[in-house]
Design an enzyme around this catalytic site. Structure first.
Site, PDB file in Angstrom:
ATOM      1  N   PRO A  30      18.484 -64.592 -75.939  1.00 49.30           N
ATOM      2  CA  PRO A  30      19.738 -64.625 -74.996  1.00 49.30           C
ATOM      3  C   PRO A  30      20.042 -65.663 -74.110  1.00 49.30           C
ATOM      4  O   PRO A  30      18.733 -66.210 -73.518  1.00 49.30           O
ATOM      5  CB  PRO A  30      19.332 -63.225 -74.105  1.00 49.30           C
ATOM      6  CG  PRO A  30      18.224 -62.553 -74.854  1.00 49.30           C
ATOM      7  CD  PRO A  30      17.469 -63.543 -75.706  1.00 49.30           C
ATOM      8  N   CYS A  32      23.025 -66.793 -71.329  1.00 47.16           N
ATOM      9  CA  CYS A  32      24.027 -66.822 -70.527  1.00 47.16           C
ATOM     10  C   CYS A  32      25.358 -67.764 -70.961  1.00 47.16           C
ATOM     11  O   CYS A  32      24.872 -69.008 -70.868  1.00 47.16           O
ATOM     12  CB  CYS A  32      24.081 -66.443 -69.109  1.00 47.16           C
ATOM     13  SG  CYS A  32      23.043 -65.098 -68.534  1.00 47.16           S
ATOM     14  N   ALA A  66      22.434 -61.935 -71.719  1.00 49.98           N
ATOM     15  CA  ALA A  66      21.965 -60.679 -70.912  1.00 49.98           C
ATOM     16  C   ALA A  66      23.269 -59.885 -70.661  1.00 49.98           C
ATOM     17  O   ALA A  66      24.078 -60.305 -69.935  1.00 49.98           O
ATOM     18  CB  ALA A  66      21.428 -61.077 -69.336  1.00 49.98           C
ATOM     19  N   TYR A 195      14.438 -60.363 -62.938  1.00 51.12           N
ATOM     20  CA  TYR A 195      15.424 -59.526 -62.540  1.00 51.12           C
ATOM     21  C   TYR A 195      15.109 -58.156 -62.430  1.00 51.12           C
ATOM     22  O   TYR A 195      13.590 -58.131 -62.130  1.00 51.12           O
ATOM     23  CB  TYR A 195      16.543 -59.750 -63.881  1.00 51.12           C
ATOM     24  CG  TYR A 195      16.974 -60.954 -63.951  1.00 51.12           C
ATOM     25  CD1 TYR A 195      18.071 -61.516 -63.117  1.00 51.12           C
ATOM     26  CD2 TYR A 195      16.726 -61.876 -65.150  1.00 51.12           C
ATOM     27  CE1 TYR A 195      18.453 -62.755 -63.055  1.00 51.12           C
ATOM     28  CE2 TYR A 195      17.111 -62.912 -65.567  1.00 51.12           C
ATOM     29  CZ  TYR A 195      18.273 -63.655 -64.341  1.00 51.12           C
ATOM     30  OH  TYR A 195      18.581 -64.845 -64.295  1.00 51.12           O
ATOM     31  N   ARG A 243      11.846 -58.184 -73.681  1.00 47.54           N
ATOM     32  CA  ARG A 243      11.362 -59.409 -73.250  1.00 47.54           C
ATOM     33  C   ARG A 243      10.520 -59.285 -71.886  1.00 47.54           C
ATOM     34  O   ARG A 243      11.129 -58.912 -70.743  1.00 47.54           O
ATOM     35  CB  ARG A 243      12.546 -60.326 -73.012  1.00 47.54           C
ATOM     36  CG  ARG A 243      12.324 -61.783 -72.521  1.00 47.54           C
ATOM     37  CD  ARG A 243      13.429 -62.657 -72.538  1.00 47.54           C
ATOM     38  NE  ARG A 243      13.317 -63.630 -73.464  1.00 47.54           N
ATOM     39  CZ  ARG A 243      14.008 -64.673 -73.516  1.00 47.54           C
ATOM     40  NH1 ARG A 243      14.907 -65.240 -72.756  1.00 47.54           N
ATOM     41  NH2 ARG A 243      13.866 -65.500 -74.606  1.00 47.54           N
ATOM     42  N   GLY A 337      16.228 -71.657 -78.196  1.00 45.23           N
ATOM     43  CA  GLY A 337      17.251 -71.466 -77.256  1.00 45.23           C
ATOM     44  C   GLY A 337      18.305 -72.484 -77.092  1.00 45.23           C
ATOM     45  O   GLY A 337      19.221 -72.699 -77.535  1.00 45.23           O
TER      46      GLY A 337
END
Length: 393
Positions: A30, A32, A66, A195, A243, A337
């Protein structure tokens, strides 16, 4: 040339059925994109083009950014969501397109907690001085957390009540149901990077004195309840993943031993994909350099049954490096990534370098000769570099 382990197919086990089959071990993690211009959580043409290009590029598992389970859980106001039906319908053509090009569509369900309501990490915003928490006058919203902390350097967040925690668990379950309806074949629960879930897990941020704070059992309760609720509604023939931040890199924080203990418990609930990142709460105190988080993945892999699919992430940029990680058993797969942002064709170029079969679309076949030429040149110069495929007649 020996057969590449990086490009050997693999299956992530599921509770029923044949499991989730991946064409290789290269995963898009992932990232953003901050591209929801209407601030409504609905994915856009950008998400189709971005994620679709990764399917073209040869990734086996393409995981979205996300994606918030509630509006208040967005990292920024430009993030995607899965809290309503409009979002479900917008995701459908994206998952269909990814699948049509041989990749598996996955979604990372998320809640940013105290790190929500921030400006997107985009150059134009940074140049305008728009960093950190979004001001109330620009649409910022109330944020929630395990317990208030100044570690994040953001506006104060509200401590969640027990009732709010219980409601939040159901938000995750509803997000999973919508992910299924949208066509995703894997759900990854975001429990990393400081988070909301991580805010409960880490003793650095969780100072609660009730059943959700204090001991390891209490601090992990929120996540265990999420996993149980999601597993109860997620189809048994689809894969469930997570994750982790395997380390806070602070002696009194969340550590790899904690991660291993919890990973074993979540394996019992049906989690089979474990992705290992690190940090996210307060200043970074960890190591750096190529593959610096690979030992975290290796530690979890060695502690879990063989059918767990464990992936490593973090400054993995070269085909030979990725091949070594998988070939030596440090991880079952690698997440590429930021290198993917610079080159969506990374897996296909790596396959060419390692003597494996490429997965490029038929429309890109004419670029094959160019890839071979660049590889020959780069090998003679003893370093690797990638150039885009030309669209010439």
């Amino acid at each position: 040339m020996p057969q590449s382990q990086l490009f050997a197919p693999v299956t992530i086990p599921t509770k029923s059925g044949e499991g989730l089959k991946l064409r290789n071990r290269v995963v898009l993690p992932p990232m953003c994109q901050y591209s929801v211009e209407k601030r409504d959580g609905v994915p856009t043409a950008w998400h189709l083009a971005h994620l679709g290009s990764m399917a073209h590029g040869g990734y086996s598992l393409v995981i979205t950014e996300a994606t918030a389970v509630v509006a208040a859980g967005r990292i920024s106001d430009r993030d995607t969501g899965l809290w309503n039906e409009e979002q479900v319908e917008a995701w459908k053509p994206i998952t269909q397109y990814i699948r049509s090009h041989g990749a598996v569509p996955g979604v990372q369900l998320a809640h940013a907690g105290a790190k929500a309501s921030t400006y997107g990490w985009l150059k134009d915003l940074a140049d305008a001085g728009k960093v950190g928490s979004i001001g109330d006058e620009e649409g910022g919203w109330e944020t929630f957390t395990s317990s208030p902390s100044e570690l994040y350097g953001l506006k104060p967040a509200t401590q969640m009540s027990t009732a709010q925690i219980k409601d939040s668990v159901q938000d995750w379950a509803q997000g999973a149901k919508r992910a299924d309806a949208a066509g995703f074949d894997l759900v990854q629960i975001h429990a990393a990077h400081g988070y909301l879930v991580h805010q409960f897990l880490s003793p650095l941020s969780n100072k609660r004195t009730d059943e959700y704070g204090g001991s390891f059992e209490n601090r992990t309760r929120y996540l265990r309840e999420i996993i149980e609720a999601v597993a109860a509604v997620w189809p048994e023939n689809k894969a469930l993943g997570i994750r982790f931040s395997g380390e806070d890199w602070v002696e009194v924080g969340w550590g790899i031993a904690d991660t291993i203990q919890l990973a074993k418990e979540l394996y019992g609930f049906g989690v089979r994909h474990f992705d290992l990142s690190s940090a996210g709460i307060g200043k970074f105190h960890g190591p750096s350099g190529p593959g610096y988080q690979v030992p975290l993945a290796q530690a979890v892999k060695e502690a879990l049954p063989e059918d767990a699919f464990v992936t490593a992430v973090g400054v993995i940029t070269e085909p030979a490096q990725a091949e070594q990680i998988v070939g030596t058993g440090q991880a079952d797969g690698v997440c590429i990534g930021r290198a993917a942002l610079g080159d969506p064709q990374w897996p296909n170029r790596a396959a060419q370098a390692l003597g494996a079969e490429m997965a490029a679309p038929a429309q890109y076949w004419r670029g094959h000769w160019y890839t071979v030429l660049i590889l020959l040149i780069s090998s003679k110069q003893r370093h690797s570099f990638w150039l885009p495929l030309p669209a010439t007649e």
